[in-house]
Design a protein around this motif. Structure first.
Motif, PDB file in Angstrom:
ATOM      1  N   ALA A  76       0.646  -0.733   0.185  1.00  0.00           N
ATOM      2  CA  ALA A  76      -0.020  -0.322  -0.415  1.00  0.00           C
ATOM      3  C   ALA A  76       0.864   1.051  -0.089  1.00  0.00           C
ATOM      4  O   ALA A  76       0.791   2.051  -0.492  1.00  0.00           O
ATOM      5  CB  ALA A  76      -0.421  -0.458   1.140  1.00  0.00           C
ATOM      6  N   ALA A  80       1.124   4.050  -3.029  1.00  0.00           N
ATOM      7  CA  ALA A  80       0.883   5.722  -2.349  1.00  0.00           C
ATOM      8  C   ALA A  80       1.734   6.009  -2.248  1.00  0.00           C
ATOM      9  O   ALA A  80       1.671   7.310  -3.504  1.00  0.00           O
ATOM     10  CB  ALA A  80       0.525   5.742  -1.320  1.00  0.00           C
ATOM     11  N   CYS A 210      -2.683   4.354   4.048  1.00  0.00           N
ATOM     12  CA  CYS A 210      -2.047   3.076   4.247  1.00  0.00           C
ATOM     13  C   CYS A 210      -2.130   2.656   5.395  1.00  0.00           C
ATOM     14  O   CYS A 210      -2.257   3.406   6.433  1.00  0.00           O
ATOM     15  CB  CYS A 210      -0.913   3.086   3.351  1.00  0.00           C
ATOM     16  SG  CYS A 210      -0.336   3.527   2.137  1.00  0.00           S
ATOM     17  N   PHE A 227      -4.667   1.010   0.726  1.00  0.00           N
ATOM     18  CA  PHE A 227      -5.085   2.089   0.610  1.00  0.00           C
ATOM     19  C   PHE A 227      -6.159   2.822   0.910  1.00  0.00           C
ATOM     20  O   PHE A 227      -6.853   2.135   0.329  1.00  0.00           O
ATOM     21  CB  PHE A 227      -4.731   1.853  -1.068  1.00  0.00           C
ATOM     22  CG  PHE A 227      -4.355   3.504  -1.642  1.00  0.00           C
ATOM     23  CD1 PHE A 227      -3.417   3.486  -1.008  1.00  0.00           C
ATOM     24  CD2 PHE A 227      -5.470   3.327  -2.529  1.00  0.00           C
ATOM     25  CE1 PHE A 227      -3.460   5.642  -2.304  1.00  0.00           C
ATOM     26  CE2 PHE A 227      -5.453   4.902  -3.395  1.00  0.00           C
ATOM     27  CZ  PHE A 227      -4.126   6.389  -2.950  1.00  0.00           C
TER      28      PHE A 227
END
Ligand SMILES: Cc1ncc(COP(=O)(O)O)c(C=O)c1O
Length: 436
Positions: A76, A80, A210, A227
């Motif tokens: 995640a 991100a 996250c 996410f």
């Protein structure tokens, strides 16, 4: 025989028969039901009802429009960070990261998974020192960092041990400089923060957010992460990247680098079974924190602090910090350590060794990133400015480094939510004996 077991200071204390953990998974039974259902219906893949359900439930719990279930928090954070890099600097060539040639301001006292994605994307992490109020990124040091590196446009910020950082100030500074925020709420799912008078969940406070379901977290899937975003476009992009970046074509067609980062429906089944117990776990962790606080009140130590007005931590880990004048000598090398026992004083190393001797798990404070061999040459900024080379053989100076100080004087205590009050009282007693 372990020397602590024959040390007269610890007379009368017996080792725990079953290990008392730092933070271990707590299953409730519902997990088995959803895993079994996935197997019985043959959704043993990275699609299925458990994934859809946990995405829906987590989005509703934290208050975002979209949650994308991934294989772990690190995945995640990677996507991100990549999304932020692409937004700021455009799509990179397949053999290059989106942050190539760019610096990123990063939390310093965190687990390396928070900030390694900056390296995956070829960026350079600039570590921002920690503040003593919440043990998170110092807004004052962040301001200094923008003085030194005004071109920076990305900040990666974590909430250590489930305690929200000073996000109002960090967001205001980011806005002032047109910077984006990747929020790492891996340790803080369920922690709340009051922003402009409104209580919000961590995991909703950055531009890209996250969480993690790692086995040691407040709830777990054995692995897994998410996410979180309000942007449908970003959610769709992360879903696409996480499933090998397939284009709309009858065959495997790719215009972007892809990843195999999607959550499995089996893992999602465990998460689905855990979600109803998130608040219960937080209440148990809070009770543990408060029992430590009361039980250690007569010692020269403080608990890990939080903003009592604007934050409700999830109390994932309880920690303590030894007062400077109660610190016994302790030296740490890169991989080994030495300490001395001094009456009336102690050190994190001594307490951790004592706990281990009695079969209880503690852990050193996460060693700050600027002290890690791998990042030893990256820039580091404190409230005083450049944190590297602060001392001078010829001139007295402060060389202030809050993260290094918390690492030196602090430790994480057994914080397992299955620990009984009686077991915790013994842990508290062991700590008292260390100061005898
Ligand atoms: C602050 C922090 N960030 C990121 C991670 C990575 O999450 P995961 O283990 O799910 O990849 C962890 C813990 O594992 C963490 O503690």
């Amino acid at each position: 025989m372990n020397p602590f077991l024959k040390d007269p200071r610890f007379a009368g204390i017996e080792p725990f028969e079953k290990k008392v953990w730092l933070a271990s998974p707590t299953m409730h039974g519902d997990e088995q039901r959803w895993v079994d259902e996935a197997i019985q219906t043959n959704w043993v893949s990275t699609v299925g009802a458990n994934i859809n359900e946990v995405e829906k439930q987590v989005a509703a719990y934290v208050g975002v429009k979209h949650a994308v279930a991934l294989s772990c928090g690190t995945a995640a954070l990677h996507l991100a960070t990549k999304l932020a890099g692409e937004k700021l600097y455009g799509q990179a060539r397949p053999n290059q990261g989106t942050l190539q040639g760019h610096r990123v301001f990063c939390s310093d006292m965190t687990f390396d998974a928070s900030i390694n994605p900056v390296a995956y994307e070829d960026g350079e992490a600039v570590f921002i020192d920690t503040e003593p109020q919440t043990w998170n990124m110092s807004p004052e040091a962040l301001r200094k960092a923008f003085e030194l590196y005004p071109e920076v446009r990305l900040i990666v910020v974590a909430h250590l041990y489930g305690t929200p950082g000073r996000m109002a100030e960090i967001r205001a500074i980011a806005e002032e400089h047109g910077a984006l925020i990747v929020e790492d709420a891996a340790e803080s799912l369920g922690a709340k923060y009051r922003l402009n008078g409104q209580w919000m969940e961590t995991g909703t406070l950055g531009n890209y957010n996250c969480i993690s379901f790692n086995g040691n977290k407040i709830i777990t899937g054995s692995a897994g992460g998410m996410f979180l975003t309000d942007s449908e476009e970003d959610a769709n992009k992360v879903r696409k990247w996480s499933t090998q970046s397939r284009e709309a074509a009858p065959w495997y067609q790719h215009e972007e680098v892809g990843y195999n980062y999607r959550m499995s429906n089996i893992i999602a089944g465990i998460v689905r079974g855990q979600l109803p117990y998130l608040d219960e776990h937080i209440a148990q962790k809070k009770a543990i924190y408060e029992r430590y606080k009361a039980g250690l009140a007569d010692l020269p130590v403080k608990m890990n602090p939080f903003d009592e007005v604007n934050a409700q931590p999830n109390f994932w880990l309880s920690c303590l910090l030894i007062d400077e004048d109660a610190m016994a000598p302790q030296v740490r090398g890169e991989q080994d350590y030495l300490y001395a026992s001094v009456p009336g004083k102690s050190s994190p190393s001594e307490i951790l060794d004592a706990l281990a001797a009695f079969n209880a798990e503690g852990r050193p404070i996460w060693k700050p990133m600027h002290m890690q061999p791998i990042y030893r040459t990256n820039p580091f900024v404190t409230v005083e400015g450049n944190g590297r080379g602060r001392t001078n053989a010829y001139i007295a100076g402060s060389g202030q480094d809050i993260g290094a100080d918390i690492f030196r004087r602090g430790l994480c205590l057994s914080s397992d939510n299955k620990m009984t009050p009686e077991q915790q009282d013994i842990v508290i007693e062991i700590i008292h004996r260390c100061f005898k």
